[in-house]
Design an enzyme around this catalytic site. Structure first.
Site, PDB file in Angstrom:
ATOM      1  CG  HIS A  70      -7.279  -7.446  -0.503  1.00 21.14           C
ATOM      2  ND1 HIS A  70      -8.770  -7.014   0.125  1.00 21.14           N
ATOM      3  CD2 HIS A  70      -7.042  -6.127  -0.735  1.00 21.14           C
ATOM      4  CE1 HIS A  70      -9.113  -5.820  -0.229  1.00 21.14           C
ATOM      5  NE2 HIS A  70      -8.101  -5.028  -0.574  1.00 21.14           N
ATOM      6  CG  ASP A 182     -10.676  -1.939  -1.580  1.00 17.99           C
ATOM      7  OD1 ASP A 182     -10.007  -2.833  -1.737  1.00 17.99           O
ATOM      8  OD2 ASP A 182     -10.655  -1.067  -0.557  1.00 17.99           O
ATOM      9  CD  GLU A 212      -5.678  -4.781   2.040  1.00 16.22           C
ATOM     10  OE1 GLU A 212      -5.202  -3.879   1.776  1.00 16.22           O
ATOM     11  OE2 GLU A 212      -6.952  -4.598   2.496  1.00 16.22           O
ATOM     12  CD  GLU A 213     -10.132  -3.635   2.857  1.00 14.14           C
ATOM     13  OE1 GLU A 213      -9.925  -2.888   3.781  1.00 14.14           O
ATOM     14  OE2 GLU A 213     -10.635  -3.542   1.629  1.00 14.14           O
ATOM     15  CG  ASP A 235      -5.790  -3.371  -2.999  1.00 10.99           C
ATOM     16  OD1 ASP A 235      -7.243  -2.899  -3.063  1.00 10.99           O
ATOM     17  OD2 ASP A 235      -5.606  -3.626  -1.746  1.00 10.99           O
ATOM     18  CG  HIS A 323     -13.217   1.013   2.470  1.00  5.50           C
ATOM     19  ND1 HIS A 323     -12.337   1.120   3.466  1.00  5.50           N
ATOM     20  CD2 HIS A 323     -12.572   0.339   1.604  1.00  5.50           C
ATOM     21  CE1 HIS A 323     -11.375   0.163   3.303  1.00  5.50           C
ATOM     22  NE2 HIS A 323     -11.417  -0.141   2.081  1.00  5.50           N
TER      23      HIS A 323
END
Ligand SMILES: [Zn+2]
Length: 348
Positions: A70, A182, A212-213, A235, A323
């Site tokens: 992604h 990420d 994707e998120e 990923d 994140h």
């Protein structure tokens, strides 16, 4: 590292992946790695590299392998501009609000990018009450100060414009540090793995997917269109071998190599594919590790359940402080990730 740095510094949140897609597309076209490239209606970039057998004899029906990384990053879309010119935001992807205080941001508009400062509403610490100091703000409490009056902001910023945090790329000890490792690491690993390929008997469909998120939205139609025999989601995963987390919750270990995701809460990887990859890794002295992520998902889940089902495995680079804008990946893991992909693709 230059390519990875460039990918991390190209802002693209869910539904606004144009910039990163153009960067990747230009790069793979310059390297001439693929036979066909197209962008699907949702915006995923899909590139086909046809089998290149050592003896030149292409089989009638080569195995179709889909790689999926992604290319979106967590961020925000502009939700509202108030009468004082402060900008309110809606999240696209999951930031922890405790990591969002006192951030410099970039608001990406159709006429150019604007610098801004993000904070939650409320009094500074000097004059805050004890209760206010303890409160963790909600995402709706945050606002962006662009240093301009409402009229100037409204003339440039529209509802729906993308907002990203600043998070530069740097090297710290044995690690790289940046925002959105990420999943720019997965995007990068796919490119490097294919660049290093010599001969392979399978047709490789490399997909750089969108959204994707916000719930694995782009990989589903991409997988339907490709109709692969095998899927590999590329990923990142949690590495919590850090203070404050019990060792059994570490998920993966930085420096122990790319992680083969046995399962997460979205899918169980095909165990045969995991064993095949482990055998290839052992044969080529490439480090890898098994990992289970109790909560969290990735594109492999929707590839696996596409059409009549697809044998799928999830590969993931261990990332500390995931994140946040200071995600950390060990250089040894960045090395093993594309190396394992290349060796495995050549073995099929
Ligand atoms: Zn991810």
């Amino acid at each position: 590292m230059d390519l990875l740095a460039k990918l991390t510094q190209t802002p693209s949140v869910p539904g606004r992946e144009d910039r990163i897609r153009e960067t990747i597309q230009r790069h793979i076209q310059d390297l001439n790695l693929f036979d066909e490239i197209h962008v699907d209606p949702m915006g995923s970039l899909i590139a086909l590299r046809k089998a290149r057998p050592a003896n030149g004899a292409r089989s009638e029906k080569p195995l179709k392998v889909m790689l999926a990384a992604h290319m979106d990053q967590i961020g925000f879309l502009v939700r509202h501009i108030d009468d004082n010119g402060f900008v309110r935001i809606n999240p696209v992807g999951g930031f922890d609000t405790r990591n969002l205080f006192a951030r410099t941001v970039r608001v990406c508009t159709s006429t150019g990018d604007l610098r801004g400062v993000m904070n939650p509403g409320g009094r500074p610490i000097h004059i805050a009450t004890d209760d206010e100091k303890k409160k963790v703000p909600l995402i709706g409490d945050f606002f962006i100060d662009l240093g301009m009056d409402a009229e100037a902001v409204r003339s440039q910023v529209k509802v729906g414009d993308m907002v990203v945090l600043d998070g530069p790329f740097s090297e710290v000890g044995d690690f790289v540090v940046s925002q959105c490792l990420d999943n720019r690491v997965g995007c990068w690993a796919q490119i490097v793995a294919i660049e290093n390929l010599k001969h392979h008997n399978c047709d490789i469909y490399a997909a750089w997917t969108v959204q994707e998120e916000v719930g694995l939205r782009g990989a589903m139609p991409a997988a339907f269109g490709i109709d692969p025999d095998i899927g590999v989601a590329c990923d990142t995963t949690l590495c919590c071998k850090t203070p404050g987390v019990p060792d059994e919750d570490r998920v993966s270990v930085s420096g122990d190599g790319v992680a083969l995701h046995v399962m997460d809460s979205s899918m169980i990887s095909d165990i045969g594919l995991i064993e095949d990859m482990e055998a290839i890794a052992a044969e080529h002295s490439i480090r890898c590790q098994r990992a289970i992520l109790p909560r969290g998902g990735q594109d492999g889940a929707v590839i696996q359940r596409s059409r009549s089902g697809v044998r799928t495995v999830s590969l993931a680079c261990p990332v500390k402080y995931i994140h946040t804008v200071t995600e950390m990946s060990h250089k040894a893991d960045l090395e093993s990730y594309p190396a394992l992909l290349t060796a495995w693709l050549e073995s099929l």
